[in-house]
Design a protein around this motif. Sequence first.
Motif, PDB file in Angstrom:
ATOM      1  N   THR A  68     -15.957  -1.641   1.076  1.00 21.06           N
ATOM      2  CA  THR A  68     -16.673  -0.474   0.566  1.00 21.06           C
ATOM      3  C   THR A  68     -18.156  -0.604   0.860  1.00 21.06           C
ATOM      4  O   THR A  68     -18.703  -1.715   0.843  1.00 21.06           O
ATOM      5  CB  THR A  68     -16.474  -0.341  -0.962  1.00 21.06           C
ATOM      6  OG1 THR A  68     -15.076  -0.277  -1.250  1.00 21.06           O
ATOM      7  CG2 THR A  68     -17.151   0.909  -1.502  1.00 21.06           C
ATOM      8  N   THR A 115      -3.282   3.111   5.016  1.00 19.74           N
ATOM      9  CA  THR A 115      -4.607   2.552   5.256  1.00 19.74           C
ATOM     10  C   THR A 115      -4.471   1.306   6.117  1.00 19.74           C
ATOM     11  O   THR A 115      -3.677   0.419   5.797  1.00 19.74           O
ATOM     12  CB  THR A 115      -5.282   2.186   3.924  1.00 19.74           C
ATOM     13  OG1 THR A 115      -5.309   3.339   3.103  1.00 19.74           O
ATOM     14  CG2 THR A 115      -6.692   1.664   4.150  1.00 19.74           C
ATOM     15  N   PRO A 147       0.831  -1.212   0.000  1.00 25.46           N
ATOM     16  CA  PRO A 147       0.000   0.000   0.000  1.00 25.46           C
ATOM     17  C   PRO A 147       0.862   1.257   0.000  1.00 25.46           C
ATOM     18  O   PRO A 147       1.930   1.293   0.610  1.00 25.46           O
ATOM     19  CB  PRO A 147      -0.795  -0.136   1.304  1.00 25.46           C
ATOM     20  CG  PRO A 147      -0.754  -1.591   1.633  1.00 25.46           C
ATOM     21  CD  PRO A 147       0.569  -2.080   1.140  1.00 25.46           C
ATOM     22  N   GLN A 188     -11.243   0.101   4.998  1.00 26.36           N
ATOM     23  CA  GLN A 188     -10.028  -0.631   5.338  1.00 26.36           C
ATOM     24  C   GLN A 188      -9.700  -1.676   4.295  1.00 26.36           C
ATOM     25  O   GLN A 188     -10.578  -2.178   3.589  1.00 26.36           O
ATOM     26  CB  GLN A 188     -10.191  -1.307   6.706  1.00 26.36           C
ATOM     27  CG  GLN A 188     -10.373  -0.350   7.862  1.00 26.36           C
ATOM     28  CD  GLN A 188     -10.362  -1.062   9.206  1.00 26.36           C
ATOM     29  OE1 GLN A 188      -9.761  -2.123   9.331  1.00 26.36           O
ATOM     30  NE2 GLN A 188     -11.006  -0.468  10.194  1.00 26.36           N
ATOM     31  N   LYS A 189      -8.415  -2.013   4.213  1.00 25.37           N
ATOM     32  CA  LYS A 189      -7.969  -3.123   3.378  1.00 25.37           C
ATOM     33  C   LYS A 189      -7.972  -4.381   4.222  1.00 25.37           C
ATOM     34  O   LYS A 189      -7.524  -4.369   5.372  1.00 25.37           O
ATOM     35  CB  LYS A 189      -6.579  -2.847   2.820  1.00 25.37           C
ATOM     36  CG  LYS A 189      -6.521  -1.688   1.833  1.00 25.37           C
ATOM     37  CD  LYS A 189      -5.129  -1.520   1.273  1.00 25.37           C
ATOM     38  CE  LYS A 189      -5.039  -0.324   0.321  1.00 25.37           C
ATOM     39  NZ  LYS A 189      -5.921  -0.475  -0.838  1.00 25.37           N
ATOM     40  N   THR A 198      -4.813  -2.333   7.672  1.00 24.20           N
ATOM     41  CA  THR A 198      -5.068  -3.613   7.039  1.00 24.20           C
ATOM     42  C   THR A 198      -5.421  -4.643   8.095  1.00 24.20           C
ATOM     43  O   THR A 198      -4.733  -4.767   9.105  1.00 24.20           O
ATOM     44  CB  THR A 198      -3.835  -4.079   6.243  1.00 24.20           C
ATOM     45  OG1 THR A 198      -3.536  -3.115   5.249  1.00 24.20           O
ATOM     46  CG2 THR A 198      -4.083  -5.430   5.584  1.00 24.20           C
ATOM     47  N   THR A 233     -10.492  -3.953  -0.612  1.00 23.97           N
ATOM     48  CA  THR A 233     -10.908  -2.832   0.222  1.00 23.97           C
ATOM     49  C   THR A 233     -12.396  -2.960   0.517  1.00 23.97           C
ATOM     50  O   THR A 233     -13.194  -3.241  -0.380  1.00 23.97           O
ATOM     51  CB  THR A 233     -10.634  -1.498  -0.488  1.00 23.97           C
ATOM     52  OG1 THR A 233      -9.232  -1.381  -0.746  1.00 23.97           O
ATOM     53  CG2 THR A 233     -11.073  -0.314   0.373  1.00 23.97           C
TER      54      THR A 233
END
Length: 615
Positions: free
Chosen positions: A125, A36, A32, A59-60, A38, A123
């Motif tokens: 969403t 962000t 990344p 978040q990832k 993880t 990710t």
Amino acid sequence: MTMRLTRLTPPLALALVTALAPAAVAAATPTPTSPTPTSTGTTIAAIQGPGFTSPLVGQKVSGVPGVVTAIRTGSPRGFWMQSATSDRDDRARDRSTSDGIFVFTGSAAPTVKPGDAVTVAATVTEYRAAANVADLSVTELTSPTVTVVSSGNALPAPVVISPTAVPSRFAPPVSGDIEQIRRAVPARSAQEFWESHEGERVSVPAPWIIAPSNTYGDVYITSKPNADRTIHGGALLSSYDLPTGRVKVSALDGAKPRMNVGDRFAGPVVGQVDWSSFGGFVIDAPTLPAVVAGGLTPTVASKPDAADLSVATYNVENLAPRDPQSKFSALARGIVTNLASPDVVAVEEVQDNSGATDDGITAANTTISTLVDAIAAAGGPRYDHRDVDPTNDADGGQPGGNIRTVFLFNPSRVSFVDRGRATATTATTPQRSASGGAELSVSPGRIAPTDPAWTNSRKPLVGQFVFRGRTVFVVGNHFASKGGDQSADGRFQPPARSSETQRLAQARVENAWIRSLQAIDRRASIVIAGDLNDYQFSPAVRTLTGGGTGLVDLIATLPRAQQYTYVYSGVSQVLDHIIVSADLRARARYEVIHLNAEFAGQTSDHDPQVVHVRP
């Protein structure tokens, strides 16, 4: 956006499902470029969380395990995956969370197939179309890296939606944005129930069809065939709380079976729970079972009595001269055969002679004469007509169409009293006649056409008729539409019904007009007919019939299962009404003629209705 895919080969694949999958995914995922956070080895249930939105949004995550349950090659592209072993098997599990999720692959077609065991890095969403702010969002995994661990696995067993599974309450007992609920209670409301199954495989056993299929192949079914049931098997709206057995179904293989209300599927509908901007929660089924026809046929009005005056209302859905002759012929057959050639017909949504072309034309004589000719050709009477041309683009509807209400009447049965010269802005008022009774100052005329209540909306058309020597006043209505209201299926509960304000104002104006007529003749015979765009229990309809007028909304006198004229988003509901004065109620015979709203092949989206009265 692309989907990166890694495929592991047997015999190592099964051993790597839990031990090495996170490492394999991590190796395939670029470092990344931003800090962000993880989460590693995250379960689908943890991503979905107990509320309406994910606690991990933005978040990832990596190493998310699951079995691919279905593929969507159309927009939005992607696939659904579900935990191989459901957390629902654990009695200590939080029942508010789902074990399934949609993986959005963007422009890349998904290369996995059902039965693939995979791990995903992506990710988290919450997707909601920008134009549909009232929609519930869908938790998705985006920008995925997918590792196929093994293939040919059995799909997780679907959750069976029995007739008692979905709660009887539709929305949670909150006021406002239900996405703020941190922990959904699936046993409390239908919205919470379906949210707790978002992305999961579900099965509705041999369900009944509660709305006709549309051109997109979508259809509505019910998991509660004996609840809120109409006479033909639809789902009835009797209050602002929606029927809860109802759910939309869409076929992922593009199948578009033609279905009417009362048909049923021969087997279970199995698919993934998703959200549709056009109708709330939806089951996206890879395939659909065969359809068993229910044998629905159009209803026909009872035989009229020559001593009775028959008055009907029919919304003909933007009728214009450019419509095919087949539409005029079908409308004519409905009026002649199904409505039994009423003496008076209040016809709504008649467009001008150029249809929706916005060219300043407001006259509708060509549209009307084409319909009149079609009725005569179908064996009906040669109707005469009356209407008032509106001001161009001042009455709502399709721009340029200048829809209006028109009176058709059989001159061999009833006479029309013409008085004065009506214009779009001329108000007709009740006045005392030379004989001491009531009459209209202008006939045909419009009720308070310059009142703000009618802004960008159809003005009521009033006509004075004489039947067997008795005067009858007929009011033809088409109140303001429900455009602008929040979705009843959406995140804001209860939904804002902003359009109701104008219809309430219209009802007050018309009610005052009726009371002024009754002040001259308290026994005046009055029939109010048309599309009020509101329910029998709505404030607008109650206001229209209130104020000591003694007016009776006839659809409210029918058995509950017969109270509907329109089917929208799988809900059978009332929009069209015939309302009569107290002196006509005693001997009134009233019927809704179901020939459109429940059928896949519709001439109009509204069902007409007719009343037989004896003035």
